[in-house]
Design a protein around this motif. Structure first.
Motif, mmCIF file in Angstrom:
data_model
loop_
_atom_site.group_PDB
_atom_site.id
_atom_site.type_symbol
_atom_site.label_atom_id
_atom_site.label_comp_id
_atom_site.label_asym_id
_atom_site.label_seq_id
_atom_site.Cartn_x
_atom_site.Cartn_y
_atom_site.Cartn_z
ATOM 1 N N GLU A 36 0.829 -1.203 0.000
ATOM 2 C CA GLU A 36 0.000 0.000 0.000
ATOM 3 C C GLU A 36 0.866 1.257 0.000
ATOM 4 N N ALA A 37 0.386 2.267 -0.723
ATOM 5 C CA ALA A 37 1.127 3.524 -0.862
ATOM 6 C C ALA A 37 1.091 4.313 0.440
ATOM 7 N N ILE A 38 2.170 5.056 0.680
ATOM 8 C CA ILE A 38 2.262 5.845 1.904
ATOM 9 C C ILE A 38 3.095 7.094 1.627
ATOM 10 N N THR A 39 2.754 8.187 2.305
ATOM 11 C CA THR A 39 3.447 9.463 2.129
ATOM 12 C C THR A 39 4.014 9.912 3.468
ATOM 13 N N LEU A 40 5.275 10.351 3.457
ATOM 14 C CA LEU A 40 5.993 10.670 4.686
ATOM 15 C C LEU A 40 6.594 12.070 4.633
ATOM 16 N N THR A 41 6.852 12.629 5.808
ATOM 17 C CA THR A 41 7.651 13.846 5.908
ATOM 18 C C THR A 41 8.569 13.733 7.114
ATOM 19 N N ASN A 42 9.678 14.460 7.069
ATOM 20 C CA ASN A 42 10.579 14.506 8.225
ATOM 21 C C ASN A 42 10.401 15.795 9.026
ATOM 22 N N GLY A 43 9.429 16.624 8.631
ATOM 23 C CA GLY A 43 9.192 17.878 9.330
ATOM 24 C C GLY A 43 10.220 18.946 9.043
ATOM 25 N N LYS A 44 11.142 18.656 8.111
ATOM 26 C CA LYS A 44 12.184 19.615 7.737
ATOM 27 C C LYS A 44 12.156 19.886 6.239
ATOM 28 N N GLY A 45 10.981 19.729 5.649
ATOM 29 C CA GLY A 45 10.810 20.083 4.246
ATOM 30 C C GLY A 45 10.824 18.935 3.269
ATOM 31 N N LEU A 46 11.132 17.725 3.721
ATOM 32 C CA LEU A 46 11.174 16.588 2.801
ATOM 33 C C LEU A 46 9.829 15.873 2.755
ATOM 34 N N LEU A 47 9.470 15.438 1.563
ATOM 35 C CA LEU A 47 8.252 14.664 1.352
ATOM 36 C C LEU A 47 8.630 13.384 0.624
ATOM 37 N N GLY A 48 8.378 12.254 1.249
ATOM 38 C CA GLY A 48 8.712 10.969 0.659
ATOM 39 C C GLY A 48 7.471 10.215 0.229
ATOM 40 N N MET A 124 4.088 18.753 24.002
ATOM 41 C CA MET A 124 3.816 19.805 23.029
ATOM 42 C C MET A 124 4.330 19.413 21.645
ATOM 43 N N GLU A 125 5.497 18.773 21.612
ATOM 44 C CA GLU A 125 6.049 18.305 20.335
ATOM 45 C C GLU A 125 5.090 17.323 19.673
ATOM 46 N N GLY A 126 4.487 16.460 20.475
ATOM 47 C CA GLY A 126 3.526 15.506 19.936
ATOM 48 C C GLY A 126 2.302 16.186 19.356
ATOM 49 N N VAL A 127 1.812 17.216 20.052
ATOM 50 C CA VAL A 127 0.652 17.969 19.571
ATOM 51 C C VAL A 127 0.977 18.664 18.249
ATOM 52 N N VAL A 128 2.145 19.300 18.200
ATOM 53 C CA VAL A 128 2.564 20.026 17.001
ATOM 54 C C VAL A 128 2.778 19.068 15.826
ATOM 55 N N THR A 129 3.379 17.923 16.092
ATOM 56 C CA THR A 129 3.610 16.941 15.028
ATOM 57 C C THR A 129 2.292 16.443 14.451
ATOM 58 N N ALA A 130 1.337 16.131 15.319
ATOM 59 C CA ALA A 130 0.030 15.660 14.857
ATOM 60 C C ALA A 130 -0.680 16.731 14.030
ATOM 61 N N SER A 135 -2.629 18.918 8.847
ATOM 62 C CA SER A 135 -2.753 20.050 7.920
ATOM 63 C C SER A 135 -1.851 19.899 6.695
ATOM 64 N N LEU A 136 -1.251 18.715 6.542
ATOM 65 C CA LEU A 136 -0.446 18.378 5.357
ATOM 66 C C LEU A 136 0.703 19.358 5.134
ATOM 67 N N GLN A 137 1.453 19.623 6.196
ATOM 68 C CA GLN A 137 2.624 20.485 6.098
ATOM 69 C C GLN A 137 3.889 19.645 6.191
ATOM 70 N N MET A 138 4.957 20.143 5.560
ATOM 71 C CA MET A 138 6.234 19.429 5.587
ATOM 72 C C MET A 138 7.278 20.108 6.468
ATOM 73 N N TRP A 139 6.899 21.228 7.086
ATOM 74 C CA TRP A 139 7.817 21.947 7.972
ATOM 75 C C TRP A 139 7.195 22.008 9.363
ATOM 76 N N LYS A 140 7.840 21.364 10.324
ATOM 77 C CA LYS A 140 7.311 21.320 11.689
ATOM 78 C C LYS A 140 7.807 22.522 12.486
ATOM 79 N N PRO A 141 6.908 23.229 13.168
ATOM 80 C CA PRO A 141 7.342 24.363 13.986
ATOM 81 C C PRO A 141 8.207 23.908 15.162
ATOM 82 N N ALA A 142 9.154 24.747 15.533
ATOM 83 C CA ALA A 142 9.929 24.505 16.749
ATOM 84 C C ALA A 142 9.076 24.906 17.950
#
Length: 249
Positions: A36-48, A124-130, A135-142
């Motif tokens: 099955e297809a899957i889409t990933l991000t590292n929260g630093k701008g990458l989309l896999g 808080m990191e968990g809340v921000v990551t979720a 919201s389909l973003q690739m950049w995670k806030p600090a």
């Protein structure tokens, strides 16, 4: 559309593993399987983009077909500093909503009138990551915790423009598109507001105050209102903003 998070994703990655919490969501909640297809991000701008090659209750491995580098969003140079609240649920609500709207950094701020106590930055990191994934973003806030004076010193050293929400503000601020391109610090005080000394400190370093409502607002409401004001100004002169969904095609 589902977006998953893994710190393992690199520009030259051909395969990566999901973290334990994501494994549970993929394998046990969504029940996705091999192929099955899957889409990933590292929260630093990458989309896999890839597909599952191993799927067990404790391990999910992704074979990557493509890794894209996405540009930083226009609001990535925006920081929001908010006075600490007594109610941690309200703090987490704001962290979630601010991330969804778009922000580069969220700072929980110790002020003279803010609540005392510990802030679980890991939670808080968990809340921000979720919220980033939702919201389909690739950049995670600090997410940071800092004192008022340290924040002021950092803003001055970093040549940030400072905008403070304040109930006694008289000057209107016209945030042009050029101004929103600058590194910006938005300040919102705790429930008791900023002290006169803190307001004076903001003015001394070149900050400006903004009246955001005729009504008395809770801290988290004021923070989200100020953030949305900034975003409306940011995109008002941009006829062709980034089309986020194009990256998922």
């Amino acid at each position: 559309m589902q977006l998953f998070y893994t710190e393992e994703l690199l520009e030259d990655s051909t395969q990566c593993e999901l973290a334990e919490n994501e494994v549970h969501h993929v394998a046990n909640v969504l029940r996705l399987g091999v192929g099955e297809a899957i889409t990933l991000t590292n929260g630093k701008g990458l989309l896999g983009k890839g597909s599952i090659v191993v799927a067990t209750k404790k391990r999910v491995t992704i074979a990557l077909q493509k890794v894209l580098k996405t540009p930083q969003p226009a609001y990535h140079n925006l920081s929001l500093a908010v006075g600490l609240l007594k109610n941690r649920d309200r703090m987490e609500w704001l962290a979630e909503k601010a991330t969804e709207v778009g922000i580069g950094k969220l700072i929980w701020m110790h002020t003279s009138r803010s609540e005392r106590g510990k802030v679980r930055l890991d939670r808080m990191e968990g809340v921000v990551t979720a919220a980033m994934k939702q919201s389909l973003q690739m950049w995670k806030p600090a997410v940071e915790l800092a004192g008022f004076h340290a924040i002021m010193d950092g803003a001055a050293a970093g040549n940030q423009q400072i905008i403070m929400a304040h109930e006694k503000a008289t000057e209107s601020i016209d945030l042009s598109v050029d101004q929103t391109a600058k590194p910006t610090l938005l300040l919102v005080g705790p429930e008791g507001g900023f002290t006169p000394e803190e307001v004076e400190n903001v003015v001394k370093v070149g900050g400006k105050s903004l009246l955001i409502s005729r009504n008395r607002l809770r801290t988290e409401t004021a923070a989200l209102t100020l953030l949305q004001y900034y975003h409306l100004r940011l995109f008002s002169g941009n006829s062709s903003p980034d089309k986020l969904m194009d990256y998922f095609m």
